[in-house]
Scaffold this active site. Structure first.
Site, PDB file in Angstrom:
ATOM      1  N   SER A 180       7.117  14.686  14.368  1.00  0.00           N
ATOM      2  CA  SER A 180       5.790  15.061  13.896  1.00  0.00           C
ATOM      3  C   SER A 180       5.763  16.563  13.711  1.00  0.00           C
ATOM      4  O   SER A 180       6.433  17.297  14.436  1.00  0.00           O
ATOM      5  CB  SER A 180       4.759  14.632  14.937  1.00  0.00           C
ATOM      6  OG  SER A 180       3.630  15.474  14.864  1.00  0.00           O
ATOM      7  N   HIS A 200       0.410 -15.548  17.058  1.00  0.00           N
ATOM      8  CA  HIS A 200      -0.831 -14.750  17.095  1.00  0.00           C
ATOM      9  C   HIS A 200      -0.602 -13.414  17.802  1.00  0.00           C
ATOM     10  O   HIS A 200      -1.548 -12.853  18.361  1.00  0.00           O
ATOM     11  CB  HIS A 200      -1.972 -15.492  17.795  1.00  0.00           C
ATOM     12  CG  HIS A 200      -2.149 -16.909  17.329  1.00  0.00           C
ATOM     13  ND1 HIS A 200      -2.997 -17.248  16.292  1.00  0.00           N
ATOM     14  CD2 HIS A 200      -1.562 -18.048  17.739  1.00  0.00           C
ATOM     15  CE1 HIS A 200      -2.936 -18.561  16.102  1.00  0.00           C
ATOM     16  NE2 HIS A 200      -2.064 -19.072  16.957  1.00  0.00           N
ATOM     17  N   SER A 228       8.657   5.209 -25.807  1.00  0.00           N
ATOM     18  CA  SER A 228       9.128   4.650 -24.528  1.00  0.00           C
ATOM     19  C   SER A 228      10.394   5.340 -24.041  1.00  0.00           C
ATOM     20  O   SER A 228      10.971   4.959 -23.030  1.00  0.00           O
ATOM     21  CB  SER A 228       9.381   3.146 -24.682  1.00  0.00           C
ATOM     22  OG  SER A 228      10.261   2.902 -25.777  1.00  0.00           O
ATOM     23  N   GLU A 268       8.189   1.673   8.580  1.00  0.00           N
ATOM     24  CA  GLU A 268       6.831   1.642   8.005  1.00  0.00           C
ATOM     25  C   GLU A 268       6.883   1.540   6.488  1.00  0.00           C
ATOM     26  O   GLU A 268       6.065   0.866   5.864  1.00  0.00           O
ATOM     27  CB  GLU A 268       6.069   2.908   8.401  1.00  0.00           C
ATOM     28  CG  GLU A 268       5.751   2.987   9.881  1.00  0.00           C
ATOM     29  CD  GLU A 268       5.304   4.380  10.286  1.00  0.00           C
ATOM     30  OE1 GLU A 268       4.089   4.617  10.340  1.00  0.00           O
ATOM     31  OE2 GLU A 268       6.168   5.238  10.531  1.00  0.00           O
ATOM     32  N   LYS A 291       6.963  13.198  19.412  1.00  0.00           N
ATOM     33  CA  LYS A 291       6.957  12.010  18.559  1.00  0.00           C
ATOM     34  C   LYS A 291       8.318  11.684  17.940  1.00  0.00           C
ATOM     35  O   LYS A 291       9.070  12.562  17.568  1.00  0.00           O
ATOM     36  CB  LYS A 291       5.957  12.188  17.397  1.00  0.00           C
ATOM     37  CG  LYS A 291       4.512  12.256  17.786  1.00  0.00           C
ATOM     38  CD  LYS A 291       3.961  10.946  18.328  1.00  0.00           C
ATOM     39  CE  LYS A 291       3.898   9.860  17.277  1.00  0.00           C
ATOM     40  NZ  LYS A 291       2.928  10.177  16.222  1.00  0.00           N
TER      41      LYS A 291
HETATM   42  N1  ARG Z   1      10.588   0.193 -27.517  1.00  0.00           N
HETATM   43  C1  ARG Z   1      10.266  -1.132 -27.901  1.00  0.00           C
HETATM   44  C2  ARG Z   1      10.016  -1.995 -26.653  1.00  0.00           C
HETATM   45  O1  ARG Z   1      10.415  -1.598 -25.630  1.00  0.00           O
HETATM   46  C3  ARG Z   1      11.382  -1.726 -28.694  1.00  0.00           C
HETATM   47  C4  ARG Z   1      10.946  -2.827 -29.600  1.00  0.00           C
HETATM   48  C5  ARG Z   1      10.120  -2.256 -30.703  1.00  0.00           C
HETATM   49  N2  ARG Z   1       9.750  -3.280 -31.635  1.00  0.00           N
HETATM   50  C6  ARG Z   1       8.814  -3.112 -32.562  1.00  0.00           C
HETATM   51  N3  ARG Z   1       8.553  -4.129 -33.324  1.00  0.00           N
HETATM   52  N4  ARG Z   1       8.171  -1.971 -32.685  1.00  0.00           N
HETATM   53  O2  ARG Z   1       9.419  -3.044 -26.715  1.00  0.00           O
END
Ligand code: ARG
Length: 462
Positions: free
Chosen positions: A272, A151, A18, A285, A278
């Site tokens: 445009s 409306h 992540s 938008e 334009k």
């Molecule tokens: N990167 C993980 C998350 O965002 C952190 C928690 C990870 N916990 C675990 N038990 N692997 O959720």
């Protein structure tokens, strides 16, 4: 040595990692780690010298992060591991003591609560600016007649100030919702461990006070799996983005040549690539276009969480990208809406011409008949007949005469023609919250008072 006999497959790493998005938690993670280290020192897990070293190391990590000098490594799975890895590089094995008495599960929930609190405050500040712009615009256009619609058919005239203040109240309610979202972040998950609590009696009250929480959470299982505060933020953000989209949609209509009620500043419009004449209201938008994306983030997080058994599951890692996307979209839209409105110009004559359409006084004609004792339903029918005759003969209502007025009681005719006098309709809307000038004046005062109250309630960093 560890539990695993094989290296992680690159595909596993990719799906599991992540770091590409949760780096946004870094500043909160460092802040939390410093508070955690202080609590570890109280427990005797770190001695004073060690606490000093860990704190200094974390400050250096924070410096690298801020200065864009922090180097993420390929096998940094997430921001928590990246920071611990770097700390250990800087201060040696002592860095490894920091993860005593905590889990990434309580850690990530705590980081996220801090982030949501910070962006709730940001949304409120942006709303404050937008509200200020709206109330100033309303003040300047408090007595400009404009047609109002149901409306999308012309219905009754109002003052433009009244129309603009309608948006003020939408955004004022949004600000209140963000206060409530911030409130929902005030219980601290840290100290809940992986799910069951800790083998140490960590001073959670002290960590909470350090990090600006009101109190520690009461249940460790709930604490590590709760994301309600993010849902509260997303729900406030979805409603606010929906309000912005209504404003945007109206500006798109109003700035068209067909309406011609307003023009956007050149700095908030584009041309445009092919049609030189334009001037496109792209920002307006996009206020409309981005709203469903914010609402989708709310749906996405509800989807992630529904049916998840207690406590933490990796699904919860999917909470972040929709949240971050919604934060970015909303903050941009709020700022752009204020900027766009700051330079908007309204076309007084076009608005006044449309508002002067006598048909918009039809309800008042019916009310004039009611004054003379005709039941409203009957009056409505009579005036409907007049409208039809006018449309058929190409006349205005005040031009109708003779047989065209058949059925209209003699004694009601003079009050009916008074009702058609210019400006009468707007000024007859005298009920509280209505568009008569005195009521709009009252409303402006209410709006200003509400804005002052909001400003006073915004927590400022010392
Ligand atoms: N990167 C993980 C998350 O965002 C952190 C928690 C990870 N916990 C675990 N038990 N692997 O959720």
């Amino acid at each position: 040595m560890n539990r695993f006999g094989e290296e992680q497959d690159p595909l596993f790493r990719r799906i599991n990692s992540s770091i590409s998005f949760d780096w946004r938690l870094a500043e909160f993670d460092v802040e939390q780690s410093k508070a955690h280290a202080r609590a570890l020192a109280k427990l005797g897990v770190l001695d004073d010298a060690e606490l000093g070293e860990v704190t200094e190391g974390l400050d250096r990590v924070a410096g690298e992060l801020e200065g864009g000098r922090f180097e993420f490594a390929d096998d940094d799975e997430d921001v928590h591991m990246a920071i611990e890895r770097r700390l250990t590089e800087l201060i040696g094995p002592l860095g490894g003591k920091l993860h005593t008495a905590r889990s990434r599960n309580d850690q990530v929930a705590t980081d996220l609560a801090l982030l949501v609190r910070s962006h709730s405050a940001r949304a409120i500040v942006l709303l404050e600016t937008l509200l200020g712009t709206l109330v100033d615009l309303a003040e300047r256009h408090r007595d400009w007649p404009a047609p109002a619609y149901t409306h999308l058919q012309r219905a009754q005239p109002v003052y433009l100030g009244h129309h603009l203040l309608a948006y003020f109240w939408m955004f004022q309610r949004d600000a209140r919702r963000f206060f409530r979202a911030a409130e929902a972040t005030m219980e601290m998950p840290a100290g809940s461990g992986a799910l069951a609590g800790l083998n140490w009696d960590l001073d959670r009250e002290a960590i909470a006070a350090d990090l600006g929480f009101e109190r520690p959470t009461s249940n460790s299982l709930d604490a590590v799996s709760n994301r309600d505060f993010a849902l509260d933020y997303l729900s406030a953000a979805s409603i606010c983005a929906m309000h912005l989209s209504r404003l945007g949609a109206e500006i798109v209509l109003w700035s068209s040549q067909e309406f011609g009620f307003c023009q956007l500043p050149d700095s908030f419009a584009s041309g445009s690539s092919i049609m030189p004449q334009k001037k496109n209201p792209d920002a307006a938008e996009l206020l409309r276009g981005k709203a469903p994306r914010v609402a989708a983030s709310l749906a996405s997080l509800i989807g992630t969480m529904h049916a998840l058994p207690l406590a933490y599951s990796k699904d919860l890692q999917e909470d972040k990208e929709p949240l971050f996307d919604a934060i970015d979209s909303l903050e941009l839209c709020l700022a752009a809406a204020a900027g766009m409105l700051d330079g908007i110009g309204f076309n007084r004559d076009r608005l006044a011409d449309a508002a002067a359409d006598e048909m918009l006084a039809a309800t008042d004609l019916a009310d004039a008949l009611v004054q003379e004792g005709v039941p409203f339903r009957e009056a409505h029918g009579l005036v409907g007949g007049l409208v039809r005759s006018a449309l058929e003969s190409g006349k205005s209502l005040s031009e109708l005469s003779g047989a065209e007025l058949d059925g209209v009681p003699e004694n009601a005719r003079s009050s009916m023609s008074r009702a058609l006098e210019a400006g009468r309709t707007i000024e007859s809307k005298v009920s509280a919250g209505g568009t008569a000038a005195s009521r709009v004046g009252e409303q402006l005062e209410q709006a200003r008072a509400s804005l002052t109250e909001l400003t006073g309630a915004i927590p400022r960093d010392s």
